[in-house]
Write a protein that holds these residues in place. Structure first.
Motif, PDB file in Angstrom:
ATOM      1  N   ASP A   1       0.779  -0.888  -0.054  1.00 36.84           N
ATOM      2  CA  ASP A   1       0.653   0.028  -0.016  1.00 36.84           C
ATOM      3  C   ASP A   1       0.383   1.101  -0.195  1.00 36.84           C
ATOM      4  OD1 ASP A   1      -0.333   1.036   3.132  1.00 36.84           O
ATOM      5  OD2 ASP A   1       0.314  -1.177   2.790  1.00 36.84           O
ATOM      6  N   ARG A   2       1.880   1.105   0.034  1.00 37.81           N
ATOM      7  CA  ARG A   2       3.180   2.357   0.031  1.00 37.81           C
ATOM      8  C   ARG A   2       3.826   2.159  -1.070  1.00 37.81           C
ATOM      9  NH1 ARG A   2       1.102   5.681   3.013  1.00 37.81           N
ATOM     10  NH2 ARG A   2       2.293   7.129   3.772  1.00 37.81           N
ATOM     11  N   LYS A   3       3.851   1.430  -1.797  1.00 44.90           N
ATOM     12  CA  LYS A   3       4.805   1.244  -3.265  1.00 44.90           C
ATOM     13  C   LYS A   3       4.314   1.802  -4.026  1.00 44.90           C
ATOM     14  CE  LYS A   3       7.084  -1.711  -0.367  1.00 44.90           C
ATOM     15  NZ  LYS A   3       9.059  -0.818  -0.922  1.00 44.90           N
ATOM     16  N   LEU A   4       4.602   2.562  -5.302  1.00 39.78           N
ATOM     17  CA  LEU A   4       4.094   3.249  -6.474  1.00 39.78           C
ATOM     18  C   LEU A   4       4.059   1.536  -7.705  1.00 39.78           C
ATOM     19  CD1 LEU A   4       3.635   5.223  -8.176  1.00 39.78           C
ATOM     20  CD2 LEU A   4       6.030   5.565  -8.657  1.00 39.78           C
ATOM     21  N   TRP A   5       3.127   1.940  -7.842  1.00 43.91           N
ATOM     22  CA  TRP A   5       2.559   0.170  -8.799  1.00 43.91           C
ATOM     23  C   TRP A   5       2.566   1.434 -10.504  1.00 43.91           C
ATOM     24  CZ3 TRP A   5       0.262  -4.477  -7.861  1.00 43.91           C
ATOM     25  CH2 TRP A   5       0.225  -4.484  -6.191  1.00 43.91           C
ATOM     26  N   GLN A   6       3.590   0.148 -11.085  1.00 48.75           N
ATOM     27  CA  GLN A   6       2.819   1.052 -12.312  1.00 48.75           C
ATOM     28  C   GLN A   6       2.270  -0.111 -13.616  1.00 48.75           C
ATOM     29  OE1 GLN A   6       5.777   2.666 -13.850  1.00 48.75           O
ATOM     30  NE2 GLN A   6       6.346   2.971 -11.246  1.00 48.75           N
ATOM     31  N   ILE A   7       1.369   1.120 -13.972  1.00 48.36           N
ATOM     32  CA  ILE A   7       0.638   0.708 -15.288  1.00 48.36           C
ATOM     33  C   ILE A   7       0.777  -0.139 -16.361  1.00 48.36           C
ATOM     34  CG2 ILE A   7      -1.740   1.803 -17.016  1.00 48.36           C
ATOM     35  CD1 ILE A   7      -1.214   4.000 -15.039  1.00 48.36           C
ATOM     36  N   ALA A   8       0.671  -1.167 -16.342  1.00 49.54           N
ATOM     37  CA  ALA A   8       0.897  -1.957 -17.818  1.00 49.54           C
ATOM     38  C   ALA A   8      -0.124  -2.323 -18.433  1.00 49.54           C
ATOM     39  CB  ALA A   8       1.302  -4.366 -16.937  1.00 49.54           C
TER      40      ALA A   8
ATOM     41  N   LEU B   1      -1.996  -2.848 -13.582  1.00 46.61           N
ATOM     42  CA  LEU B   1      -1.150  -2.531 -12.714  1.00 46.61           C
ATOM     43  C   LEU B   1      -0.666  -3.243 -12.299  1.00 46.61           C
ATOM     44  CD1 LEU B   1      -3.287  -0.305 -10.034  1.00 46.61           C
ATOM     45  CD2 LEU B   1      -1.695   0.353 -12.447  1.00 46.61           C
ATOM     46  N   SER B   2       1.177  -2.856 -12.050  1.00 46.35           N
ATOM     47  CA  SER B   2       2.313  -3.605 -11.686  1.00 46.35           C
ATOM     48  C   SER B   2       3.297  -3.567 -10.689  1.00 46.35           C
ATOM     49  CB  SER B   2       2.871  -4.422 -13.136  1.00 46.35           C
ATOM     50  OG  SER B   2       3.760  -3.669 -13.441  1.00 46.35           O
ATOM     51  N   TYR B   3       3.651  -4.473  -9.675  1.00 41.06           N
ATOM     52  CA  TYR B   3       5.080  -4.189  -8.815  1.00 41.06           C
ATOM     53  C   TYR B   3       5.331  -5.452  -8.591  1.00 41.06           C
ATOM     54  CZ  TYR B   3       6.642  -3.104  -4.519  1.00 41.06           C
ATOM     55  OH  TYR B   3       7.864  -3.217  -3.584  1.00 41.06           O
TER      56      TYR B   3
ATOM     57  N   GLU C   1      12.612  -8.171   0.620  1.00 39.83           N
ATOM     58  CA  GLU C   1      11.463  -6.849   1.067  1.00 39.83           C
ATOM     59  C   GLU C   1      10.424  -7.448   2.795  1.00 39.83           C
ATOM     60  OE1 GLU C   1      10.023  -4.120  -2.716  1.00 39.83           O
ATOM     61  OE2 GLU C   1       7.210  -5.280  -1.553  1.00 39.83           O
ATOM     62  N   GLU C   2      10.562  -6.316   3.605  1.00 33.88           N
ATOM     63  CA  GLU C   2       9.759  -6.517   4.923  1.00 33.88           C
ATOM     64  C   GLU C   2      10.202  -7.823   4.895  1.00 33.88           C
ATOM     65  OE1 GLU C   2       8.411  -4.410   6.057  1.00 33.88           O
ATOM     66  OE2 GLU C   2       8.832  -3.230   5.100  1.00 33.88           O
ATOM     67  N   ASN C   3      11.502  -9.004   4.739  1.00 35.12           N
ATOM     68  CA  ASN C   3      12.098 -10.199   4.598  1.00 35.12           C
ATOM     69  C   ASN C   3      11.321 -11.458   4.649  1.00 35.12           C
ATOM     70  OD1 ASN C   3      14.508 -10.115   5.944  1.00 35.12           O
ATOM     71  ND2 ASN C   3      13.676 -11.682   7.960  1.00 35.12           N
ATOM     72  N   TYR C   4      10.301 -10.653   3.669  1.00 29.07           N
ATOM     73  CA  TYR C   4       9.593 -12.192   2.860  1.00 29.07           C
ATOM     74  C   TYR C   4      10.258 -12.768   1.718  1.00 29.07           C
ATOM     75  CZ  TYR C   4       4.834 -10.353   4.510  1.00 29.07           C
ATOM     76  OH  TYR C   4       3.927 -10.381   5.896  1.00 29.07           O
ATOM     77  N   PRO C   5      10.726 -14.173   1.527  1.00 25.08           N
ATOM     78  CA  PRO C   5      11.283 -14.061   0.861  1.00 25.08           C
ATOM     79  C   PRO C   5      11.080 -14.934  -0.323  1.00 25.08           C
ATOM     80  CG  PRO C   5      10.113 -15.745   2.152  1.00 25.08           C
ATOM     81  CD  PRO C   5      10.087 -15.134   2.704  1.00 25.08           C
ATOM     82  N   GLY C   6      11.481 -14.232  -1.501  1.00 24.59           N
ATOM     83  CA  GLY C   6      11.533 -14.891  -3.139  1.00 24.59           C
ATOM     84  C   GLY C   6      11.007 -13.167  -3.443  1.00 24.59           C
ATOM     85  N   THR C   7      11.433 -12.903  -4.546  1.00 25.83           N
ATOM     86  CA  THR C   7      10.648 -11.764  -5.713  1.00 25.83           C
ATOM     87  C   THR C   7       9.369 -12.571  -6.748  1.00 25.83           C
ATOM     88  OG1 THR C   7      13.458 -11.783  -6.122  1.00 25.83           O
ATOM     89  CG2 THR C   7      11.618 -11.034  -7.866  1.00 25.83           C
ATOM     90  N   LEU C   8       8.434 -11.521  -5.338  1.00 27.68           N
ATOM     91  CA  LEU C   8       6.733 -11.345  -6.215  1.00 27.68           C
ATOM     92  C   LEU C   8       7.140 -10.195  -7.180  1.00 27.68           C
ATOM     93  CD1 LEU C   8       5.150 -13.435  -4.878  1.00 27.68           C
ATOM     94  CD2 LEU C   8       4.511 -11.388  -3.232  1.00 27.68           C
ATOM     95  N   ASP C   9       6.522 -10.899  -8.248  1.00 25.53           N
ATOM     96  CA  ASP C   9       6.171 -10.344  -9.018  1.00 25.53           C
ATOM     97  C   ASP C   9       4.404 -10.161  -9.530  1.00 25.53           C
ATOM     98  OD1 ASP C   9       5.270  -9.185 -11.556  1.00 25.53           O
ATOM     99  OD2 ASP C   9       6.442 -10.736 -13.020  1.00 25.53           O
ATOM    100  N   VAL C  10       3.818  -9.212  -9.139  1.00 22.35           N
ATOM    101  CA  VAL C  10       2.457  -8.918  -8.809  1.00 22.35           C
ATOM    102  C   VAL C  10       1.283  -8.566  -9.924  1.00 22.35           C
ATOM    103  CG1 VAL C  10       0.641  -8.443  -7.330  1.00 22.35           C
ATOM    104  CG2 VAL C  10       3.159  -8.775  -6.402  1.00 22.35           C
ATOM    105  N   ARG C  11       0.543  -8.542 -10.545  1.00 26.57           N
ATOM    106  CA  ARG C  11      -0.330  -7.552 -11.547  1.00 26.57           C
ATOM    107  C   ARG C  11      -1.933  -7.592 -10.780  1.00 26.57           C
ATOM    108  NH1 ARG C  11       2.411  -7.282 -16.675  1.00 26.57           N
ATOM    109  NH2 ARG C  11       4.116  -7.802 -16.007  1.00 26.57           N
ATOM    110  N   LEU C  12      -2.539  -6.710 -11.522  1.00 27.33           N
ATOM    111  CA  LEU C  12      -3.861  -6.282 -10.294  1.00 27.33           C
ATOM    112  C   LEU C  12      -4.531  -5.821 -11.488  1.00 27.33           C
ATOM    113  CD1 LEU C  12      -6.140  -5.998  -8.665  1.00 27.33           C
ATOM    114  CD2 LEU C  12      -4.734  -3.944  -7.356  1.00 27.33           C
ATOM    115  N   THR C  13      -5.797  -6.198 -12.031  1.00 30.93           N
ATOM    116  CA  THR C  13      -5.746  -5.286 -13.378  1.00 30.93           C
ATOM    117  C   THR C  13      -7.423  -5.410 -12.620  1.00 30.93           C
ATOM    118  OG1 THR C  13      -5.847  -6.673 -15.220  1.00 30.93           O
ATOM    119  CG2 THR C  13      -7.430  -6.223 -15.311  1.00 30.93           C
TER     120      THR C  13
END
Length: 362
Positions: free
Chosen positions: A118-125, A137-139, A145-157
């Motif tokens: 909620d504090r991140k700037l998402w991108q318009i994909a 939107l993508s992030y 990040e915040e100590n969570y494991p793994g790179t996470l590629d998130v999309r929200l339409t």
């Protein structure tokens, strides 16, 4: 707001301290229905909905400008992650490794930590009109990040899928085993965000037979889900939100009102989970989800310290939240639905906000 088409508009909502622009996209349905989404937090900044007489109001709390979102972290309209809700003591085990998160809600981790999605700037994909007005939107959340494991590629339409209907499609992929639990955290008042009325007279139906009892820090107790029957948590038939909220009940004390997960079928099917009716405006809100839980929050911690839209102070019970998700503290409860995501799998979450007139028409 500059038009790019008749049903989609895009402009700049504000600028972050580092100079990056926060964009806003408006998706338009019929009869004035409009969802305004900002890239900061992938949040719903406004949701304009006609009432039974055709008059349109914004029905979600929040801020008129970016400064409000930056000044206070209250999750208004936000996309919450990497893990919505609470994790006990900010700690969980994944494949034999203990992960320690920041405790940002008493002893527990809440809504992704101090600097969640909620504090991140998402991108318009992607953005467009076909076949309906939509924005994707993508992030990318880095490993650690915040100590969570793994790179996470998130999309929200976000997509307009009916005259007065906004649909969400969340997806995510990871390169390491991790946990994920995404939701939208809009605060609704169906009489209008600036109406000056609370939501205690709204009529709520929750299609759930059980709920999770919590301890004083809002972590589910070490027991199976409780039946709602015979408790203030029975909303299987339409009931006024405020009718039992002040009953002498330990669970209501622990939540300062309602702030509990209601248990839905864990079958991944999109289904009607909740219905809310506003007595004066005649607006009816239906929520459909494919998630196994629905957190109902009655705005208990709104205390008049927040200055929101049109300079209004937000006070207790000025809004309600309905947040579809997996159950709280699931990483530490093997008897709960699992939030685990591994490489090669895709996290999916479908959610629909549908608004009807007092005549039941979309």
């Amino acid at each position: 707001m500059a038009d790019t088409s008749s049903r989609v508009a895009r402009d700049v909502f504000g600028t972050l301290p580092d100079g990056r622009a926060v964009e806003r996209v408006a998706l338009r349905g019929e009869s004035g229905f409009e969802a305004r989404i900002i890239t900061f937090g992938a949040a719903i900044q406004a949701l304009i909905v006609p009432d039974a007489g055709g008059h349109c109001d914004d029905v979600v709390l929040g801020y008129d400008d970016l400064d409000g979102f930056l000044r206070e972290r209250k999750f208004f309209g936000a996309t919450v992650g990497r893990y919505a809700n609470r994790i006990a003591n900010g700690r969980f085990d994944i494949d034999g490794k203990v992960v320690q998160l920041a405790a940002n809600n008493g002893p527990n981790a809440l809504h992704g930590g101090p600097d969640g999605f909620d504090r991140k700037l998402w991108q318009i994909a992607d953005i467009g009109n076909a076949p309906e007005p939509f924005v994707t939107l993508s992030y990318v959340s880095a490993d650690g990040e915040e100590n969570y494991p793994g790179t996470l590629d998130v999309r929200l339409t976000y997509r307009i899928t009916g005259p007065h209907e906004l649909s969400f499609a969340f997806t995510a992929r990871t390169d390491r085993p991790t946990i994920i639990n995404l939701t939208n955290h809009s605060f609704f008042n169906l009489e209008g965000a600036a109406s000056g009325r609370d939501i205690l007279d709204h009529r709520l139906t929750l299609f759930a037979e059980h709920f999770l009892a919590i301890d004083p820090t809002a972590i589910p107790l070490a027991e199976p889900p409780r039946a709602v029957a015979g408790t203030p948590f029975d909303f299987r038939t339409a009931s006024v939100v405020g009718a039992r909220i002040r009953e002498h009940d330990q669970q209501l004390r622990h939540g300062k009102g309602y702030d509990h997960n209601f248990c839905l079928p864990n079958d991944r099917a999109l289904k009607l989970a909740a219905r809310v009716e506003a007595p004066r405006s005649g607006r009816i809100f239906e929520l459909l989800t494919d998630q196994p839980g629905l957190q109902f929050y009655s705005g208990n911690y709104l205390d008049g310290s927040i200055v929101g839209k049109q300079g209004r102070l937000y006070r207790q019970s000025d809004a309600f939240c309905l947040e579809p998700q997996v159950w709280p503290n699931s990483p530490n409860r093997p008897d709960f639905p699992s939030p685990r995501l591994v490489p090669g799998e895709v996290y999916r979450h479908q959610l629909v906000y549908r608004f009807l007139s007092g005549r039941g028409e979309a």
